[in-house]
Design an enzyme around this catalytic site. Structure first.
Site, short mmCIF file in Angstrom:
data_model
loop_
_atom_site.label_atom_id
_atom_site.label_comp_id
_atom_site.label_asym_id
_atom_site.label_seq_id
_atom_site.Cartn_x
_atom_site.Cartn_y
_atom_site.Cartn_z
N GLU A 148 -7.05 -42.18 -36.53
CA GLU A 148 -5.94 -40.90 -36.95
C GLU A 148 -6.17 -40.54 -35.79
OE1 GLU A 148 -3.94 -41.72 -38.39
OE2 GLU A 148 -4.90 -43.98 -38.93
N TRP B 170 -4.36 -42.06 -32.90
CA TRP B 170 -2.79 -42.45 -32.47
C TRP B 170 -1.90 -41.06 -31.61
CZ3 TRP B 170 0.34 -45.81 -33.12
CH2 TRP B 170 -0.12 -47.00 -33.83
N TRP C 145 24.67 -45.47 -36.29
CA TRP C 145 23.98 -43.72 -37.56
C TRP C 145 24.95 -43.47 -37.83
CZ3 TRP C 145 19.24 -44.31 -37.44
CH2 TRP C 145 18.24 -44.68 -36.17
N ASN D 185 0.61 -37.25 -44.75
CA ASN D 185 0.99 -38.68 -44.43
C ASN D 185 1.52 -39.64 -44.33
OD1 ASN D 185 -2.69 -38.96 -45.10
ND2 ASN D 185 -1.14 -41.27 -44.09
N TRP E 130 17.41 -40.58 -36.88
CA TRP E 130 15.40 -40.05 -36.69
C TRP E 130 16.03 -39.48 -35.80
CZ3 TRP E 130 13.61 -39.12 -32.48
CH2 TRP E 130 13.11 -39.85 -31.07
N TRP F 251 8.49 -40.46 -36.13
CA TRP F 251 9.63 -40.91 -36.27
C TRP F 251 10.12 -42.13 -35.25
CZ3 TRP F 251 13.13 -39.13 -39.86
CH2 TRP F 251 12.57 -37.71 -40.77
#
Length: 490
Positions: free
Chosen positions: A282, A285, A313, A348, A366, A389
């Site tokens: 993690e 990431w 959108w 998370n 987004w 996102w």
């Protein structure tokens, strides 16, 4: 500008940004190693890093700077606070103090990187030494490249190469004595008004910003959360996450120190090694996101996969407002959004659920969700925010498949089976039995009456039907995929 001749008593400036700690701070250590007086300064430059900070971030900064000032005072130094353009403030300090060097830990976001480079070139041209270090990442962007010499776009090989090549620096506690710097005028943190006023919406924030708070949070995590991290981190009602993200963002703790603590706990036999490895992944990431943004500076505004910029959108302000307020009618989504507003943080797993709901169920861009997170998260980090996102949207690097559409009902049932999380943040549903908690509209009218719930009065009806929203999203996704895929039902 001309400078005085360098001598052993000429001061140096320590320009602090998102490295608000004394331990494991390479810029501070190198500044102190010169043997010259060190002037620590924090500059509130609201435009210098490209995007103005959000309200929750300013709340955190207020508390973190107060803690840092106390730490410096204990070692004989005063933290200087100045507000304004970074270069102008640095030049003023150089003139006022005769400093001939500036030490800093680098920022790697594209606009901040370019700004720092311009400042460094200008000061060096006038005889001011500028020294920059990596104090925020395991390794600097540009050092982890694939076989073709380009940036990795898939996490697993990136992480494998990172772990094989990154070298952990020795732990340092920082210089014990920082006295001797010249007196310099400073603004006060109260003058900056970073803490919210009228109303103070931060009253439920349960954080202790600063280096001491970071150390305590790390200790809590490795003692109580790490042993069940792999599974527990997906359960929002279980305290298994590290909660280190804001401390890492503000540089109140080094990522290397967090990794070392997890690995030592595993090496001592207190937790399985696989749990420590998952935590390290993690952190990886976070690293992957920072490296991607450094190499692809348009990520905050454009899809990593350009075909997604053509996505149709919807501009639905009513639905967006319901999402931000936690009034969508889907309990796990609403719990997450209310937790965010109340605490400046969201679990998370729930971040993925609420993001998928906004993007796939409501078809809202987004970027609007990312902007809301930027303003309300105490751990708002440009690289991680944008990457995550886009991952959910399916438009990012190594992203979730575009046709993956989280079912907010089954997500709640799977990861909050006993309703601990939903009942905490959506208390109007606390008496609804587990069987219907994550889809209360499916309960019999008498069941809702017994629970004291009237849909549309105490809690909203769903603003969209899941099946209809999923089908609508798949039709919209055909415009960027060129084909239809079956929706994932997770």
């Amino acid at each position: 500008m001309t400078t005085t001749a360098t001598n052993e008593r000429t001061p140096v400036i320590l320009w602090l940004r998102r490295d608000l700690r004394l331990q494991d701070n390479p810029a501070l250590n190198h500044a102190a190693e010169t043997g010259r007086p060190v002037i620590p300064v924090y500059i509130l430059d609201e435009a210098g890093e490209g995007r103005p900070r959000g309200a929750a971030s300013l709340w955190w900064l207020d508390k973190s700077l107060r803690a840092l000032a106390e730490s410096f005072a204990e070692r004989g130094a005063s933290l200087i606070l100045r507000r304004g353009d970074s270069e102008a403030v640095l030049r003023t300090l150089i003139t006022q103090t005769g400093a001939t060097a500036v030490f800093l830990n680098r920022l790697f976001e594209p606009e901040a990187w370019a700004r720092d480079a311009d400042i460094a070139h200008g000061l060096k041209a006038e005889g001011i030494e500028v020294k920059g270090y990596n104090g925020s990442l395991l390794t600097r962007p540009g050092s982890v490249l694939n076989g073709s010499g380009g940036p990795y776009k898939v996490f697993t090989p990136f992480h494998r190469f990172l772990l094989a090549t990154a070298v952990q620096p020795a732990h340092t506690t920082g210089p014990r004595d920082l006295s001797g710097a010249p007196d310099v005028a400073s603004e006060t943190i109260d003058d900056w008004g970073l803490h919210p006023q009228h109303p103070d919406w931060s009253r439920r924030f349960d954080w202790t910003p600063g280096e001491t708070g970071a150390t305590a949070e790390l200790g809590r995590f490795v003692t109580h959360g790490l042993a069940n991290y792999g599974k527990g981190r997906d359960m929002p009602g279980v305290p298994a996450t590290s909660r280190l993200s804001p401390y890492l963002h503000w540089g109140e703790i080094s990522p290397w120190r967090a990794i070392a603590a997890a690995r030592k706990t595993a090496a001592d036999g207190k937790v399985p090694g696989a749990e420590a490895d998952k935590f390290v992944a993690e952190i990886g990431w976070r690293e992957f996101s920072a490296h991607l943004l450094h190499h692809f500076p348009t990520l905050p505004t454009h899809a990593f996969r350009p075909e997604f910029d053509a996505f149709p959108w919807r501009d639905d302000d009513v639905a967006f407002a319901a999402w931000t307020r936690g009034q969508t009618g889907y309990p796990v989504v609403d719990a997450g959004m209310r937790q965010l507003w109340a605490t400046g943080w969201m679990h998370n797993r729930v971040r993925m659920i609420v993001a998928s709901f906004l993007i796939k169920h409501l078809l809202i861009d987004w970027r609007r969700g990312e902007a809301w997170f930027w303003d309300t998260l105490v751990d708002a980090d440009l690289a991680s925010n944008v990457q995550n996102w886009q991952w959910v949207a399916g438009s990012g690097a190594d992203a979730s498949p575009y046709f993956r559409i989280f079912n907010p009902i089954t997500q709640g049932e799977k990861f909050d089976a006993d309703g601990t999380y939903v009942r905490k943040w959506v208390p109007e549903l606390r008496k609804v039995p587990d069987r219907w908690l994550h889809a209360p509209w499916t309960a019999a009218p008498e069941t809702l009456r017994e629970a004291g719930v009237q849909l549309g009065t105490h809690y909203p009806h769903p603003i969209v039907d899941h099946t209809e929203a999923r089908n609508r999203a798949l039709e919209a996704l055909k415009t960027v995929s060129g084909r239809r895929a079956d929706a994932s039902g997770d």
